[in-house]
Motif scaffolding. Sequence first.
Motif, PDB file in Angstrom:
ATOM      1  N   SER A   1      -6.935 -18.134   7.240  1.00 61.99           N
ATOM      2  CA  SER A   1      -7.219 -18.101   8.660  1.00 61.99           C
ATOM      3  C   SER A   1      -8.495 -17.325   8.911  1.00 61.99           C
ATOM      4  CB  SER A   1      -6.042 -17.425   9.378  1.00 61.99           C
ATOM      5  OG  SER A   1      -6.467 -16.840  10.572  1.00 61.99           O
ATOM      6  N   THR A   2      -9.435 -17.931   9.626  1.00 57.50           N
ATOM      7  CA  THR A   2     -10.585 -17.136  10.039  1.00 57.50           C
ATOM      8  C   THR A   2     -10.384 -16.846  11.502  1.00 57.50           C
ATOM      9  OG1 THR A   2     -11.727 -19.200  10.314  1.00 57.50           O
ATOM     10  CG2 THR A   2     -12.383 -17.853   8.438  1.00 57.50           C
ATOM     11  N   PHE A   3     -10.408 -15.607  11.826  1.00 62.81           N
ATOM     12  CA  PHE A   3     -10.245 -15.257  13.219  1.00 62.81           C
ATOM     13  C   PHE A   3     -11.476 -15.708  13.976  1.00 62.81           C
ATOM     14  CE2 PHE A   3      -6.779 -11.843  13.342  1.00 62.81           C
ATOM     15  CZ  PHE A   3      -5.916 -12.736  12.774  1.00 62.81           C
TER      16      PHE A   3
ATOM     17  N   VAL B   1      -5.968  -1.320   2.850  1.00 64.72           N
ATOM     18  CA  VAL B   1      -6.793  -2.490   2.562  1.00 64.72           C
ATOM     19  C   VAL B   1      -7.210  -2.399   1.096  1.00 64.72           C
ATOM     20  CG1 VAL B   1      -8.830  -3.816   3.215  1.00 64.72           C
ATOM     21  CG2 VAL B   1      -7.785  -2.295   4.894  1.00 64.72           C
TER      22      VAL B   1
ATOM     23  N   MET C   1      -6.681 -14.151   3.535  1.00 70.62           N
ATOM     24  CA  MET C   1      -6.100 -14.729   2.325  1.00 70.62           C
ATOM     25  C   MET C   1      -5.133 -15.861   2.637  1.00 70.62           C
ATOM     26  SD  MET C   1      -5.682 -11.356  -0.034  1.00 70.62           S
ATOM     27  CE  MET C   1      -5.303 -12.200  -1.560  1.00 70.62           C
TER      28      MET C   1
ATOM     29  N   ILE D   1      -8.984  -9.741   4.138  1.00 72.08           N
ATOM     30  CA  ILE D   1      -8.050  -9.601   3.037  1.00 72.08           C
ATOM     31  C   ILE D   1      -6.617  -9.759   3.523  1.00 72.08           C
ATOM     32  CG2 ILE D   1      -7.182  -8.024   1.261  1.00 72.08           C
ATOM     33  CD1 ILE D   1     -10.083  -6.926   1.092  1.00 72.08           C
ATOM     34  N   LYS D   2      -6.078  -8.758   4.143  1.00 75.42           N
ATOM     35  CA  LYS D   2      -4.648  -8.880   4.379  1.00 75.42           C
ATOM     36  C   LYS D   2      -4.262  -9.441   5.745  1.00 75.42           C
ATOM     37  CE  LYS D   2      -3.000  -4.556   6.239  1.00 75.42           C
ATOM     38  NZ  LYS D   2      -4.000  -3.606   6.644  1.00 75.42           N
ATOM     39  N   ARG D   3      -5.162  -9.375   6.694  1.00 78.17           N
ATOM     40  CA  ARG D   3      -4.740  -9.787   8.020  1.00 78.17           C
ATOM     41  C   ARG D   3      -5.006 -11.252   8.335  1.00 78.17           C
ATOM     42  NH1 ARG D   3      -5.514  -5.510  12.713  1.00 78.17           N
ATOM     43  NH2 ARG D   3      -6.275  -3.756  11.519  1.00 78.17           N
ATOM     44  N   GLY D   4      -5.107 -12.069   7.337  1.00 76.86           N
ATOM     45  CA  GLY D   4      -5.233 -13.490   7.621  1.00 76.86           C
ATOM     46  C   GLY D   4      -6.192 -14.211   6.688  1.00 76.86           C
TER      47      GLY D   4
ATOM     48  N   GLN E   1     -15.811  -2.881   7.548  1.00 82.25           N
ATOM     49  CA  GLN E   1     -14.500  -2.412   7.115  1.00 82.25           C
ATOM     50  C   GLN E   1     -13.401  -3.219   7.796  1.00 82.25           C
ATOM     51  OE1 GLN E   1     -11.946  -0.730   8.733  1.00 82.25           O
ATOM     52  NE2 GLN E   1     -10.867  -0.637   6.767  1.00 82.25           N
ATOM     53  N   LEU E   2     -13.483  -3.398   9.093  1.00 83.30           N
ATOM     54  CA  LEU E   2     -12.437  -4.152   9.783  1.00 83.30           C
ATOM     55  C   LEU E   2     -12.472  -5.621   9.365  1.00 83.30           C
ATOM     56  CD1 LEU E   2     -10.247  -3.341  11.889  1.00 83.30           C
ATOM     57  CD2 LEU E   2     -11.544  -4.681  13.524  1.00 83.30           C
TER      58      LEU E   2
ATOM     59  N   TYR F   1       0.839  -1.204   0.000  1.00 84.77           N
ATOM     60  CA  TYR F   1       0.000   0.000   0.000  1.00 84.77           C
ATOM     61  C   TYR F   1       0.868   1.246   0.000  1.00 84.77           C
ATOM     62  CZ  TYR F   1      -3.474  -3.490   1.056  1.00 84.77           C
ATOM     63  OH  TYR F   1      -4.260  -4.601   0.999  1.00 84.77           O
TER      64      TYR F   1
ATOM     65  N   TYR G   1      -9.356  -7.744   7.901  1.00 82.20           N
ATOM     66  CA  TYR G   1      -8.918  -9.075   8.335  1.00 82.20           C
ATOM     67  C   TYR G   1      -9.104 -10.106   7.229  1.00 82.20           C
ATOM     68  CZ  TYR G   1      -7.901  -7.927  13.165  1.00 82.20           C
ATOM     69  OH  TYR G   1      -7.333  -7.408  14.296  1.00 82.20           O
TER      70      TYR G   1
ATOM     71  N   GLU H   1      -4.044 -15.587  17.613  1.00 80.29           N
ATOM     72  CA  GLU H   1      -4.300 -14.154  17.403  1.00 80.29           C
ATOM     73  C   GLU H   1      -4.677 -13.431  18.694  1.00 80.29           C
ATOM     74  OE1 GLU H   1      -5.901 -16.495  15.727  1.00 80.29           O
ATOM     75  OE2 GLU H   1      -8.036 -16.380  16.189  1.00 80.29           O
TER      76      GLU H   1
ATOM     77  N   ARG I   1      -1.490 -11.717  14.265  1.00 79.67           N
ATOM     78  CA  ARG I   1      -2.668 -10.856  14.241  1.00 79.67           C
ATOM     79  C   ARG I   1      -2.751 -10.091  12.924  1.00 79.67           C
ATOM     80  NH1 ARG I   1      -2.987 -10.543  19.345  1.00 79.67           N
ATOM     81  NH2 ARG I   1      -1.450  -8.921  19.660  1.00 79.67           N
ATOM     82  N   ASN I   2      -1.623  -9.925  12.274  1.00 80.40           N
ATOM     83  CA  ASN I   2      -1.645  -9.147  11.041  1.00 80.40           C
ATOM     84  C   ASN I   2      -1.629  -9.968   9.770  1.00 80.40           C
ATOM     85  OD1 ASN I   2      -1.726  -6.096  11.171  1.00 80.40           O
ATOM     86  ND2 ASN I   2      -0.460  -6.643  12.923  1.00 80.40           N
ATOM     87  N   GLN I   3      -1.412 -11.263   9.877  1.00 84.95           N
ATOM     88  CA  GLN I   3      -1.540 -12.033   8.639  1.00 84.95           C
ATOM     89  C   GLN I   3      -2.013 -13.460   8.858  1.00 84.95           C
ATOM     90  OE1 GLN I   3       1.685 -12.816   5.985  1.00 84.95           O
ATOM     91  NE2 GLN I   3       0.506 -12.271   4.187  1.00 84.95           N
ATOM     92  N   GLY I   4      -2.432 -13.755  10.045  1.00 87.39           N
ATOM     93  CA  GLY I   4      -3.055 -15.055  10.259  1.00 87.39           C
ATOM     94  C   GLY I   4      -2.120 -16.255  10.246  1.00 87.39           C
TER      95      GLY I   4
END
Lengths: 462, 225
Positions: free
Chosen positions: B221-223, B39, B218, B213-216, B206-207, A297, B211, A377, A348-351
């Motif tokens: 991982s499902t939080f 994002v 893809m 997309i980039k925070r897991g 949005q959050l 980004y 998550y 996480e 937490r930032n990429q799983g």
Amino acid sequence: MPQGKLCNRQPIKTDEQLKLTLADKSGIQYYAEMEELDVDTDLLWSTIQKTMKSRTKTWLEICAHCGMCAESCFLYQVNDRIPEQVPSYKIQSTLGHIVKKKGKVSNEFMRHCMEVAWSQCTCCNRCGMYCPHGIDMGVMFSYLRGLLYSQGFVPWELKIGSGMHRVYRAQMDVTTEDWVETCEWMAEETEEEWPGLTIPVDKQDADIMYTCNAREPKHYPEDLAEAAILFHVAGVNWTVPSEGWEQTSLSMFAGDWECCKDNVNHVYSAIERLNPARVTGTECGHAHRATVIEGPYWAGRPDGLPPKPYIHYVEWLAEALREGKLKIDPAKRIKEPVTLQDSCNYVRNQGLKDVTREIISYIVEPGYFVEMAPNKEHNYCCGGGGGFNGIGRFREQRNVALRKKMDQILDTGCKLVIAPCHNCWDAIRDLEEEYEIGIRWSFLKPLIIGMLDIPEGMRVEW
Amino acid sequence: MYELLTGPLLWLVFAISFGGLLVRVVLYFKGLSQQLDRVAYRPHLSYGLKGAFNSIISWLNPVGARAWRIRPGFTLIFFAFHIGLLLTPILLTAHNVMLQENLGFSLPQLPACIADILSWTVIVAGLFMVLRRIAFPEVRILTTAYDYLLLVITVAPFVTGLIARYQGGDYQFWLLAHIITGEIWLLCLPFTKLSHCVLFFCSRAQLGMDYGIKRGGMKGSTFSW
Ligand code: SF4
Ligand code: SF4
Ligand code: SF4
């Protein structure tokens, strides 16, 4: 009106300025100048108007003041749960106030904001997961840091850190020559024990391009040698770029967004130049966040992805073990209670929580792995994240912050901690130094090398 | 007075309130910036939508998010308050009579005793929310007069409504008070923090996309929310 000689709104752009700032031991003059530094309130407000988008605005507005985020913050927990450490309070009383005042704030207030932004939040993003509105203070503190940096209110070490990135494109003064020499030197040394091992620099079209953390060539080049051994044993066609090898970003911690962009573009141009199939970085959390998660980004890449698939070291390692490219000798597996530090920056930032546990399943004898609680996480920051580790001025606060991790580790009863993140590794080292709880800690590379089942003749036994 | 308040004025209030909320939603999404928010909303829309959906659902469910599960007491009060707040005005018989008269249709109606219980729930839960703000230091430090004012604005239609319903005192007076407080509440929705009634969905979406997309997301991982 005055801007200081060392403390000012200009980023460090020259070697000379860098040396000058470095020579000011502990930033004594720097911080003295900061007390006189004027706030350019017009610039501050116009920056906010240009960069504060609906997400942050809405977050500031709709925060229900419910306090649900309080307990989620490890800094709140370890600081005797003082209300001043409630995440929402921390951001409302700093960024929120600046916005309310339309940027018309005093020098004293900016210094207060600096203290909060760098000593009361590690941008670990944990609180965001506990807020009903999804308000992520870690994200907002990163934003606040950017505003503070642009006004010159940034801790001395991070001003230097981002200056290093600007001048050397590395978080330390490692030049291209230093780097290439280190690669050659490490290859030579390691080759004695591992015949045929090389560290190929600037090889085109390799399977893997490897990038690292400048602290490795500077302070522990053996980490590079270990990476080389593992690639060698796994039979990987790999390379390192002569330029664009440094993937960390102290500028991200400092809030120097312009520099972040420059750095990450440097790495991306190495990828484009060498055209590897994939890229992998070293065992570092924030470097991964900078280059892979946030970097695209900064660089303005519309798909939000680096130019080639770019994986974290734990992903590469899990894959090599899974595919049998690296084999573990079952007799050498870890047979003592061992625990794992989940790095916020890639969990937490990429799983990336399951791959690390997959690695554990190969290298730890069943029954010996003990999870921290909470984990994955929901794990807590090591206490040294977001630049906290490096800032002398906030050493005391940092040491208090380490206590959460200390308690988590003590609760597992383990004496060995695996920490595949530079920052976490440092924080855990410091916590042992500070609190002497009798633990050891390790990256994955040396552990794995010690357990490898190596094909006959690959390694020269002495 | 009654005619005015329930006639043209009511429609004006509805228009401002719902129109305003719509504007807020539109502005929210228009104000997102892929680069500044970091994002990539569009290029990974399917991951994003999955994350957004996951996030919203988990937080609408009192046992969906870890934050809800670890504080059952607060969760209970919170959900009771919001359910009462939402259901009562929509499903109240008296309101539906008005709807029928004006628009010729009505919604399913609640039996009076349930409506009463829901109203009382809002009031009692609101009271607990106030007490909580006073009792806990971590909430007290966040609380401002504005927070109390909004609570008063929100609960007022329920108080006046119940008084009117039990014919306590001058019915006409309390009925008018009920209508006026209700309209004030509606008017406040788009212009105050009460806008969270729609912005909650925006922020969560949005959050969730972030998550997803980039925070897991893809990485498969499902939080846990
Ligand atoms: S949990 Fe969210 S809404 Fe509640 S006080 Fe914290 S930031 Fe605000
Ligand atoms: S991001 Fe982490 S350190 Fe910062 S306020 Fe939230 S939980 Fe605390
Ligand atoms: S140092 Fe490690 S645990 Fe701490 S914030 Fe960074 S990644 Fe998270």
